[in-house]
Design a protein around this motif. Structure first.
Motif, PDB file in Angstrom:
ATOM      1  N   TYR A  53      11.447  11.796   9.096  1.00 10.42           N
ATOM      2  CA  TYR A  53      11.294  12.552   7.859  1.00 10.42           C
ATOM      3  C   TYR A  53      10.431  13.783   8.158  1.00 10.42           C
ATOM      4  CZ  TYR A  53      10.529  13.802   3.023  1.00 10.42           C
ATOM      5  OH  TYR A  53      10.509  14.485   1.833  1.00 10.42           O
ATOM      6  N   GLU A  54      10.848  14.913   7.601  1.00 13.88           N
ATOM      7  CA  GLU A  54      10.079  16.150   7.792  1.00 13.88           C
ATOM      8  C   GLU A  54       9.507  16.624   6.466  1.00 13.88           C
ATOM      9  OE1 GLU A  54      12.191  18.145  11.731  1.00 13.88           O
ATOM     10  OE2 GLU A  54      12.121  19.263   9.838  1.00 13.88           O
ATOM     11  N   HIS A  55       8.269  17.054   6.511  1.00 13.36           N
ATOM     12  CA  HIS A  55       7.561  17.516   5.310  1.00 13.36           C
ATOM     13  C   HIS A  55       6.952  18.886   5.612  1.00 13.36           C
ATOM     14  CE1 HIS A  55       4.849  17.735   1.947  1.00 13.36           C
ATOM     15  NE2 HIS A  55       3.765  17.582   2.685  1.00 13.36           N
ATOM     16  N   ARG A  56       7.352  19.865   4.816  1.00 14.72           N
ATOM     17  CA  ARG A  56       6.862  21.229   4.996  1.00 14.72           C
ATOM     18  C   ARG A  56       5.698  21.458   4.028  1.00 14.72           C
ATOM     19  NH1 ARG A  56       9.620  25.204   7.702  1.00 14.72           N
ATOM     20  NH2 ARG A  56      11.315  23.711   7.950  1.00 14.72           N
ATOM     21  N   PHE A  57       4.611  22.040   4.493  1.00 17.93           N
ATOM     22  CA  PHE A  57       3.458  22.217   3.613  1.00 17.93           C
ATOM     23  C   PHE A  57       2.654  23.459   4.011  1.00 17.93           C
ATOM     24  CE2 PHE A  57      -0.029  20.923   6.425  1.00 17.93           C
ATOM     25  CZ  PHE A  57       0.636  20.204   7.396  1.00 17.93           C
ATOM     26  N   VAL A  58       1.858  23.921   3.047  1.00 13.31           N
ATOM     27  CA  VAL A  58       0.912  25.018   3.285  1.00 13.31           C
ATOM     28  C   VAL A  58      -0.434  24.584   2.710  1.00 13.31           C
ATOM     29  CG1 VAL A  58       0.306  27.415   2.766  1.00 13.31           C
ATOM     30  CG2 VAL A  58       2.707  26.796   3.146  1.00 13.31           C
ATOM     31  N   ILE A  59      -1.474  24.692   3.503  1.00 15.84           N
ATOM     32  CA  ILE A  59      -2.823  24.400   3.006  1.00 15.84           C
ATOM     33  C   ILE A  59      -3.409  25.696   2.461  1.00 15.84           C
ATOM     34  CG2 ILE A  59      -5.152  23.659   3.652  1.00 15.84           C
ATOM     35  CD1 ILE A  59      -3.848  21.820   5.746  1.00 15.84           C
ATOM     36  N   ASP A  60      -3.627  25.723   1.146  1.00 12.33           N
ATOM     37  CA  ASP A  60      -4.127  26.954   0.533  1.00 12.33           C
ATOM     38  C   ASP A  60      -5.631  26.836   0.231  1.00 12.33           C
ATOM     39  OD1 ASP A  60      -4.361  25.419  -1.781  1.00 12.33           O
ATOM     40  OD2 ASP A  60      -2.508  26.194  -2.661  1.00 12.33           O
ATOM     41  N   GLN A  61      -6.202  27.904  -0.287  1.00 20.23           N
ATOM     42  CA  GLN A  61      -7.654  27.925  -0.492  1.00 20.23           C
ATOM     43  C   GLN A  61      -8.088  26.909  -1.538  1.00 20.23           C
ATOM     44  OE1 GLN A  61      -9.764  29.631   1.533  1.00 20.23           O
ATOM     45  NE2 GLN A  61     -11.262  28.306   0.513  1.00 20.23           N
ATOM     46  N   ALA A  62      -7.241  26.674  -2.550  1.00 23.63           N
ATOM     47  CA  ALA A  62      -7.596  25.678  -3.573  1.00 23.63           C
ATOM     48  C   ALA A  62      -7.721  24.288  -2.954  1.00 23.63           C
ATOM     49  CB  ALA A  62      -6.531  25.683  -4.677  1.00 23.63           C
ATOM     50  N   MET A  63      -6.829  23.962  -2.020  1.00 20.39           N
ATOM     51  CA  MET A  63      -6.901  22.663  -1.339  1.00 20.39           C
ATOM     52  C   MET A  63      -8.163  22.603  -0.479  1.00 20.39           C
ATOM     53  SD  MET A  63      -2.876  22.597  -0.313  1.00 20.39           S
ATOM     54  CE  MET A  63      -2.721  21.035   0.497  1.00 20.39           C
ATOM     55  N   MET A  64      -8.492  23.703   0.179  1.00 12.69           N
ATOM     56  CA  MET A  64      -9.710  23.751   1.000  1.00 12.69           C
ATOM     57  C   MET A  64     -10.950  23.522   0.137  1.00 12.69           C
ATOM     58  SD  MET A  64      -8.970  24.295   4.248  1.00 12.69           S
ATOM     59  CE  MET A  64     -10.349  25.146   5.042  1.00 12.69           C
ATOM     60  N   ASP A  65     -10.989  24.172  -1.019  1.00 17.50           N
ATOM     61  CA  ASP A  65     -12.148  24.034  -1.906  1.00 17.50           C
ATOM     62  C   ASP A  65     -12.260  22.599  -2.426  1.00 17.50           C
ATOM     63  OD1 ASP A  65     -12.602  26.719  -1.497  1.00 17.50           O
ATOM     64  OD2 ASP A  65     -11.732  27.350  -3.420  1.00 17.50           O
ATOM     65  N   ALA A  66     -11.111  22.029  -2.793  1.00 17.86           N
ATOM     66  CA  ALA A  66     -11.122  20.660  -3.316  1.00 17.86           C
ATOM     67  C   ALA A  66     -11.576  19.676  -2.241  1.00 17.86           C
ATOM     68  CB  ALA A  66      -9.722  20.291  -3.824  1.00 17.86           C
ATOM     69  N   PHE A  67     -11.096  19.879  -1.017  1.00 16.57           N
ATOM     70  CA  PHE A  67     -11.471  18.952   0.052  1.00 16.57           C
ATOM     71  C   PHE A  67     -12.945  19.100   0.412  1.00 16.57           C
ATOM     72  CE2 PHE A  67     -11.928  17.255   4.296  1.00 16.57           C
ATOM     73  CZ  PHE A  67     -11.223  16.069   4.200  1.00 16.57           C
ATOM     74  N   ALA A  68     -13.435  20.337   0.397  1.00 17.91           N
ATOM     75  CA  ALA A  68     -14.855  20.554   0.700  1.00 17.91           C
ATOM     76  C   ALA A  68     -15.730  19.821  -0.317  1.00 17.91           C
ATOM     77  CB  ALA A  68     -15.164  22.046   0.694  1.00 17.91           C
ATOM     78  N   GLN A  69     -15.325  19.894  -1.573  1.00 21.84           N
ATOM     79  CA  GLN A  69     -16.097  19.218  -2.616  1.00 21.84           C
ATOM     80  C   GLN A  69     -16.004  17.703  -2.463  1.00 21.84           C
ATOM     81  OE1 GLN A  69     -14.840  20.093  -6.633  1.00 21.84           O
ATOM     82  NE2 GLN A  69     -16.763  19.366  -7.498  1.00 21.84           N
ATOM     83  N   MET A  70     -14.794  17.207  -2.213  1.00 25.75           N
ATOM     84  CA  MET A  70     -14.578  15.761  -2.124  1.00 25.75           C
ATOM     85  C   MET A  70     -15.289  15.175  -0.907  1.00 25.75           C
ATOM     86  SD  MET A  70     -10.955  13.804  -1.719  1.00 25.75           S
ATOM     87  CE  MET A  70     -10.741  14.470  -0.083  1.00 25.75           C
ATOM     88  N   SER A  71     -15.190  15.848   0.230  1.00 20.61           N
ATOM     89  CA  SER A  71     -15.740  15.301   1.476  1.00 20.61           C
ATOM     90  C   SER A  71     -17.204  15.674   1.695  1.00 20.61           C
ATOM     91  CB  SER A  71     -14.927  15.824   2.661  1.00 20.61           C
ATOM     92  OG  SER A  71     -15.091  17.228   2.793  1.00 20.61           O
ATOM     93  N   ASP A  72     -17.648  16.709   1.003  1.00 18.28           N
ATOM     94  CA  ASP A  72     -18.978  17.275   1.241  1.00 18.28           C
ATOM     95  C   ASP A  72     -19.117  17.754   2.682  1.00 18.28           C
ATOM     96  OD1 ASP A  72     -21.411  18.155   0.295  1.00 18.28           O
ATOM     97  OD2 ASP A  72     -22.462  16.304   0.810  1.00 18.28           O
ATOM     98  N   ASP A  73     -17.997  18.190   3.254  1.00 20.76           N
ATOM     99  CA  ASP A  73     -17.982  18.778   4.599  1.00 20.76           C
ATOM    100  C   ASP A  73     -17.988  20.292   4.431  1.00 20.76           C
ATOM    101  OD1 ASP A  73     -17.398  19.877   7.066  1.00 20.76           O
ATOM    102  OD2 ASP A  73     -15.663  18.610   7.465  1.00 20.76           O
ATOM    103  N   HIS A  74     -19.095  20.907   4.802  1.00 19.04           N
ATOM    104  CA  HIS A  74     -19.217  22.356   4.624  1.00 19.04           C
ATOM    105  C   HIS A  74     -19.369  23.070   5.978  1.00 19.04           C
ATOM    106  CE1 HIS A  74     -19.396  21.815   0.298  1.00 19.04           C
ATOM    107  NE2 HIS A  74     -20.244  20.823   0.512  1.00 19.04           N
ATOM    108  N   SER A  75     -18.628  22.578   6.965  1.00 19.50           N
ATOM    109  CA  SER A  75     -18.663  23.181   8.301  1.00 19.50           C
ATOM    110  C   SER A  75     -18.299  24.657   8.231  1.00 19.50           C
ATOM    111  CB  SER A  75     -17.650  22.487   9.222  1.00 19.50           C
ATOM    112  OG  SER A  75     -17.855  21.109   9.254  1.00 19.50           O
ATOM    113  N   ALA A  76     -19.020  25.451   9.014  1.00 21.49           N
ATOM    114  CA  ALA A  76     -18.768  26.891   9.029  1.00 21.49           C
ATOM    115  C   ALA A  76     -17.347  27.208   9.472  1.00 21.49           C
ATOM    116  CB  ALA A  76     -19.774  27.581   9.948  1.00 21.49           C
ATOM    117  N   ILE A  77     -16.834  26.395  10.398  1.00 21.54           N
ATOM    118  CA  ILE A  77     -15.497  26.670  10.937  1.00 21.54           C
ATOM    119  C   ILE A  77     -14.424  26.547   9.848  1.00 21.54           C
ATOM    120  CG2 ILE A  77     -14.824  24.337  11.664  1.00 21.54           C
ATOM    121  CD1 ILE A  77     -14.489  27.569  13.737  1.00 21.54           C
ATOM    122  N   HIS A  78     -14.756  25.813   8.756  1.00 22.42           N
ATOM    123  CA  HIS A  78     -13.800  25.636   7.652  1.00 22.42           C
ATOM    124  C   HIS A  78     -14.101  26.557   6.470  1.00 22.42           C
ATOM    125  CE1 HIS A  78     -12.083  22.260   9.708  1.00 22.42           C
ATOM    126  NE2 HIS A  78     -13.162  21.512   9.604  1.00 22.42           N
TER     127      HIS A  78
END
Lengths: 79, 131
Positions: free
Chosen positions: B9-34
């Motif tokens: 199965y193939e799944h096409r996706f794009v990680i956008d800034q909203a997903m990045m912001d949501a993940f940063a909040q959820m994980s509390d991972d605020h690495s500079a590289i991200h």
């Protein structure tokens, strides 16, 4: 396949699944000897042995095994 | 019957800034590289790197909805990150059955994540399926 050939290959599978177990893997080794050897780990072990040795088990065969010696005998019938 | 080796199965996706912001909040991972574009560029990247956890979330989408689907129970996931995936970049996750054990009711799969001709990540999954 001789014991000298088969046991090292089985041991590789045991080491991969039971990464905290450092003891011998021999004919008398059983789940009682390996703390990590629960029912879920047993499923992963059987799948790894199938993949590594290119064989297929039946559900009833897996359920009937009591130790590594019986496992080795079963594997030998399928090679 | 379990999905057989070669089934994919193939799944096409794009990680956008909203997903990045949501993940940063959820994980509390605020690495500079991200999060810090200037920092990411200063250490040789083209921009901030997408969180690996969001790629795993894409894997969760595929495993939970498509292969094996909503009746499976995950037993193992592993991933090796091989190249950066950038925010806004389109990627394709391809999950393929490598082994199906009828006795154990388990499928073992391998997956790749690619962006164009760049291999972003590779990994493995195992899922149990009820009889």
């Amino acid at each position: 396949m001789t014991d000298e050939e088969l046991y090292p290959r089985l041991t590789e599978c045991f080491r991969a699944i039971f990464d905290e177990y450092e003891g011998e893997v021999g004919p008398r080794t059983s789940a009682a000897d390996i703390e990590q050897w629960d029912s879920l780990a047993n499923v992963q072990l059987m799948v790894m042995i199938e993949q590594e040795l290119g064989i297929r088990f039946d559900t009833e065969e897996i359920a009937s095994l009591n130790n590594v010696g019986e496992l080795a005998e079963l594997v030998r019938t399928k090679l | 019957m379990l999905p057989q080796p070669g089934h994919a199965y193939e799944h096409r996706f794009v990680i956008d800034q909203a997903m990045m912001d949501a993940f940063a909040q959820m994980s509390d991972d605020h690495s500079a590289i991200h999060q810090d574009e200037d920092y990411a560029k200063s250490v040789g990247y083209d921009g901030v790197i997408a969180y690996g956890g969001i790629m795993m979330a894409q894997l969760s989408h595929v495993v939970g909805n498509h292969l094996p689907g909503d009746k499976g129970v995950s037993m193992h996931w592993s991933i090796d990150y091989r190249a950066p995936l950038y925010v806004g970049e389109e990627a394709v996750l391809r999950l393929e059955v490598a082994h199906a054990s009828e006795a154990a009711r388990m499928i073992s799969c391998k997956f790749t994540i690619a962006a164009g001709d760049r291999l972003i990540a590779t990994g493995k999954t195992q899922s149990l399926l009820p009889a």
